[in-house]
Design an enzyme around this catalytic site. Structure first.
Site, PDB file in Angstrom:
ATOM      1  N   LYS A  22       0.837  -1.208   0.000  1.00  0.00           N
ATOM      2  CA  LYS A  22       0.000   0.000   0.000  1.00  0.00           C
ATOM      3  C   LYS A  22       0.868   1.253   0.000  1.00  0.00           C
ATOM      4  O   LYS A  22       0.623   2.196  -0.754  1.00  0.00           O
ATOM      5  CB  LYS A  22      -0.911  -0.014   1.234  1.00  0.00           C
ATOM      6  N   ARG A  96      -4.061  10.554   5.380  1.00  0.00           N
ATOM      7  CA  ARG A  96      -3.041  11.591   5.446  1.00  0.00           C
ATOM      8  C   ARG A  96      -2.114  11.574   4.230  1.00  0.00           C
ATOM      9  O   ARG A  96      -1.612  12.601   3.792  1.00  0.00           O
ATOM     10  CB  ARG A  96      -2.249  11.323   6.720  1.00  0.00           C
ATOM     11  N   ARG A 125       1.330  14.478  13.411  1.00  0.00           N
ATOM     12  CA  ARG A 125       1.679  14.231  12.006  1.00  0.00           C
ATOM     13  C   ARG A 125       1.586  15.475  11.119  1.00  0.00           C
ATOM     14  O   ARG A 125       0.750  15.558  10.211  1.00  0.00           O
ATOM     15  CB  ARG A 125       0.818  13.091  11.443  1.00  0.00           C
ATOM     16  N   PRO A 126       2.446  16.438  11.359  1.00  0.00           N
ATOM     17  CA  PRO A 126       2.443  17.656  10.531  1.00  0.00           C
ATOM     18  C   PRO A 126       3.017  17.404   9.134  1.00  0.00           C
ATOM     19  O   PRO A 126       3.576  16.334   8.877  1.00  0.00           O
ATOM     20  CB  PRO A 126       3.365  18.597  11.310  1.00  0.00           C
ATOM     21  N   ILE A 127       2.895  18.395   8.254  1.00  0.00           N
ATOM     22  CA  ILE A 127       3.499  18.266   6.920  1.00  0.00           C
ATOM     23  C   ILE A 127       4.474  19.418   6.657  1.00  0.00           C
ATOM     24  O   ILE A 127       4.756  19.755   5.513  1.00  0.00           O
ATOM     25  CB  ILE A 127       2.448  18.155   5.788  1.00  0.00           C
ATOM     26  N   ASP A 128       4.979  20.003   7.753  1.00  0.00           N
ATOM     27  CA  ASP A 128       5.885  21.141   7.609  1.00  0.00           C
ATOM     28  C   ASP A 128       7.127  20.813   6.767  1.00  0.00           C
ATOM     29  O   ASP A 128       7.636  21.668   6.042  1.00  0.00           O
ATOM     30  CB  ASP A 128       6.292  21.671   8.985  1.00  0.00           C
ATOM     31  N   ARG A 400      -8.256  -0.362   5.472  1.00  0.00           N
ATOM     32  CA  ARG A 400      -7.476   0.700   4.811  1.00  0.00           C
ATOM     33  C   ARG A 400      -6.189   0.133   4.204  1.00  0.00           C
ATOM     34  O   ARG A 400      -5.700   0.652   3.194  1.00  0.00           O
ATOM     35  CB  ARG A 400      -7.078   1.784   5.815  1.00  0.00           C
TER      36      ARG A 400
HETATM   37  C1  UD1 Z   1       4.859   6.828   6.388  1.00  0.00           C
HETATM   38  C2  UD1 Z   1       4.011   5.605   6.197  1.00  0.00           C
HETATM   39  C3  UD1 Z   1       3.504   5.104   7.542  1.00  0.00           C
HETATM   40  C4  UD1 Z   1       4.650   4.909   8.508  1.00  0.00           C
HETATM   41  C5  UD1 Z   1       5.540   6.139   8.574  1.00  0.00           C
HETATM   42  C6  UD1 Z   1       6.795   5.924   9.379  1.00  0.00           C
HETATM   43  C7  UD1 Z   1       3.062   5.972   3.992  1.00  0.00           C
HETATM   44  C8  UD1 Z   1       1.855   6.266   3.199  1.00  0.00           C
HETATM   45  N1  UD1 Z   1       2.899   5.941   5.322  1.00  0.00           N
HETATM   46  O1  UD1 Z   1       4.030   7.837   6.958  1.00  0.00           O
HETATM   47  O2  UD1 Z   1       2.812   3.882   7.345  1.00  0.00           O
HETATM   48  O3  UD1 Z   1       4.150   4.650   9.807  1.00  0.00           O
HETATM   49  O4  UD1 Z   1       5.942   6.542   7.249  1.00  0.00           O
HETATM   50  O5  UD1 Z   1       7.525   4.860   8.889  1.00  0.00           O
HETATM   51  O6  UD1 Z   1       4.118   5.718   3.469  1.00  0.00           O
HETATM   52  N2  UD1 Z   1       6.996  14.641  10.509  1.00  0.00           N
HETATM   53  C9  UD1 Z   1       7.108  15.996  10.746  1.00  0.00           C
HETATM   54  N3  UD1 Z   1       6.875  16.853   9.704  1.00  0.00           N
HETATM   55  C10 UD1 Z   1       6.545  16.427   8.443  1.00  0.00           C
HETATM   56  C11 UD1 Z   1       6.438  15.042   8.222  1.00  0.00           C
HETATM   57  C12 UD1 Z   1       6.675  14.169   9.265  1.00  0.00           C
HETATM   58  O7  UD1 Z   1       7.397  16.406  11.859  1.00  0.00           O
HETATM   59  O8  UD1 Z   1       6.357  17.259   7.566  1.00  0.00           O
HETATM   60  C13 UD1 Z   1       7.246  13.678  11.610  1.00  0.00           C
HETATM   61  C14 UD1 Z   1       6.025  12.816  11.927  1.00  0.00           C
HETATM   62  O9  UD1 Z   1       5.155  13.470  12.837  1.00  0.00           O
HETATM   63  C15 UD1 Z   1       6.682  11.586  12.525  1.00  0.00           C
HETATM   64  C16 UD1 Z   1       7.981  11.463  11.729  1.00  0.00           C
HETATM   65  O10 UD1 Z   1       8.217  12.748  11.162  1.00  0.00           O
HETATM   66  O11 UD1 Z   1       6.990  11.804  13.888  1.00  0.00           O
HETATM   67  C17 UD1 Z   1       7.963  10.443  10.618  1.00  0.00           C
HETATM   68  O12 UD1 Z   1       6.789  10.619   9.834  1.00  0.00           O
HETATM   69  P1  UD1 Z   1       6.750  10.291   8.283  1.00  0.00           P
HETATM   70  O13 UD1 Z   1       7.919   9.451   7.903  1.00  0.00           O
HETATM   71  O14 UD1 Z   1       6.536  11.546   7.522  1.00  0.00           O
HETATM   72  O15 UD1 Z   1       5.437   9.417   8.184  1.00  0.00           O
HETATM   73  P2  UD1 Z   1       4.502   9.350   6.932  1.00  0.00           P
HETATM   74  O16 UD1 Z   1       5.309   9.606   5.712  1.00  0.00           O
HETATM   75  O17 UD1 Z   1       3.281  10.145   7.168  1.00  0.00           O
END
Ligand code: UD1
Length: 434
Positions: A22, A96, A125-128, A400
């Protein structure tokens, strides 16, 4: 709302096949936004997040064709014209990963409007980091009314150092950089196999990418990408879930169609726990003779122990003799399954980011609630060894990301069935006389 009814006690025996990943299929579908030509993906799992992405792309004006019959795991996406480069809150709030369209849209259309995802069960889970990366590529970002608006005439290559390792952030920015002018160097990237799989697809589409799967990725921008055909890698988390399910039931399970090298840290850990694990080609065989031993884990970015396997491992740890300390380093609120496991008889104490599991505890069936995708999987695993009939509510979470999990488990001996709402709400509610 569907529920699972699971009667524990049967060892899992035989062969179960894993589906496509997925987490590789979602960015691959978003990558189709980068070209006017059709992109055909094979081995796409039939799970709800894929359907959500299909709706997301269709709402933008893409043609998304899903295969039928023998071709049911194929999808062809054609984004010839994108009338509305926008991802609405309605769709983003349920998944997300919808934010994966931000980078491709701004790169291809010069504009994108994507809802902010907001909080979710496992943390903020921000996207900053996605936003910062795109800004480095020259996108102008505006945040208003819960939406991120990005615009750029043409993105420009830049050096980007991620403050923190992010999987979808790496993917989002890498996709955007393929159409930027000049070279982008990304540092502190996620090394997950799903990032490398996306880079494979993008390369087939004409992108020039080096280093995907390592922490430094270089992307030499091109002016146009073309259509391609690509097979999605196997789902390592689904494979790991079945391996643990086989292990906890004292079974002899062959998990076929997986990529054992993507499972190295899990397989090593299971060896420490006292399981016999062997892999051959694309199959992993797990054999348990009981007598599991406690062992600690700490979740890390790939190639470390995946956070997406933490909940399932916790279920296994309840059946191991001794104390297992489970440290969650990736997400701040990812122990919601622990309380449900405790209701089934597990001995688990949560101390901040650490869960201390004391085993072995006999588990007994209870009515439990699935809180997120992987938490649901851990409850299914626990139910497979619990005494009696466990009812797991809110299994839409598991739908999902797991393709027909109940059918797959049933085929190797589990007693599991899906039921719908027992009583329609109208009948269950007390009658009020006018
Ligand atoms: C992806 C996976 C999810 C997995 C995660 C960690 C997909 C669709 N989902 O989620 O199944 O659990 O990786 O292996 O591939 N963060 C920030 N700012 C950002 C982005 C992330 O602070 O802009 C933080 C998050 O809150 C978290 C960490 O970085 O603490 C890792 O998150 P991230 O690797 O981005 O997870 P996803 O890509 O959402």
């Amino acid at each position: 709302m569907d529920k699972f009814v699971i009667r524990g006690g049967n060892p899992l025996l035989g062969t179960v096949r894993v589906s496509g990943a997925k987490n590789a299929a979602l960015p691959a579908m978003a990558a189709a936004l980068l070209t006017e030509e059709p992109v055909t993906l094979e081995n796409v799992p039939q799970v709800r997040d894929i359907e959500t992405t299909r709706r997301l792309l269709a709402a933008m004006g893409a043609d998304v064709e899903l295969g039928y019959g023998r071709a049911q795991h194929r999808t062809t996406i054609c984004c010839r014209s994108l009338a509305s480069p926008e991802a609405s809150y309605e769709l983003v709030k349920t998944m997300r990963a919808s934010t994966l369209v931000l980078g491709p849209l701004v790169a291809r259309c010069g504009t994108a409007r994507v809802s902010l995802p907001g909080g979710c069960a496992i943390g903020a889970r921000p996207i900053d980091l996605h936003i910062k990366g795109l800004e480095r590529l020259g996108a102008k970002i505006n945040q208003e009314h819960g939406y991120v608006e990005a615009s750029a005439k043409r993105l420009r290559g830049a050096e980007i150092i991620f403050d923190k390792v992010t999987v979808t952030g790496t993917e989002d920015v890498m996709m955007a950089a393929t159409l930027a002018e000049g070279t982008t160097v990304m540092e502190n990237c996620a090394c997950e196999p799903e990032v490398a799989d996306l880079a494979d697809l993008l390369t087939k589409m004409g992108a020039r990418i080096e280093g995907a799967g390592t922490s430094t990725i270089r992307v030499h921008g091109v002016s146009k990408l073309h259509g391609a055909k690509h097979r999605i890698i196997p789902d390592r988390i689904e494979a790991g879930t079945f391996i643990i399910a086989g292990a906890i039931t004292g079974g002899d399970l062959n998990v076929a169609g997986c990529e054992p090298t993507h499972l190295s840290v899990l397989l090593q850990k299971l060896g420490e726990v006292g399981l016999k694990v062997a892999h051959h080609g694309d199959s992993v065989r797990v054999l348990s003779e009981g007598n599991l031993k406690a062992s600690d884990i700490a979740t890390e970015e790939y190639p470390g122990f995946p956070t997406d396997m933490q909940a399932q491992y916790m279920a296994l740890a309840t059946q191991a003799a001794g104390t297992s300390v489970i440290t969650e380093n990736i997400f701040e609120n990812r122990f919601m399954h622990a309380q449900e496991l405790v209701r089934m008889g597990a001995n688990i104490k949560i101390e901040g980011r650490r869960a201390v599991v004391r085993g072995k505890s006999p588990l007994s069936a209870a009515a439990v609630l699935a809180s997120d995708l992987r938490a649901s999987a851990s409850l299914v695993i626990a139910a497979l060894v619990a005494e009696g009939e466990t009812i797991i509510d809110r299994v839409y979470h598991i739908d999902r990301g797991y393709e027909h999990i109940e059918e797959k488990l049933r085929s190797v001996g589990a007693q599991i069935r899906r039921i719908g709402e027992m009583l329609p709400k109208k009948i269950a509610a007390p009658l009020v006389k006018a």
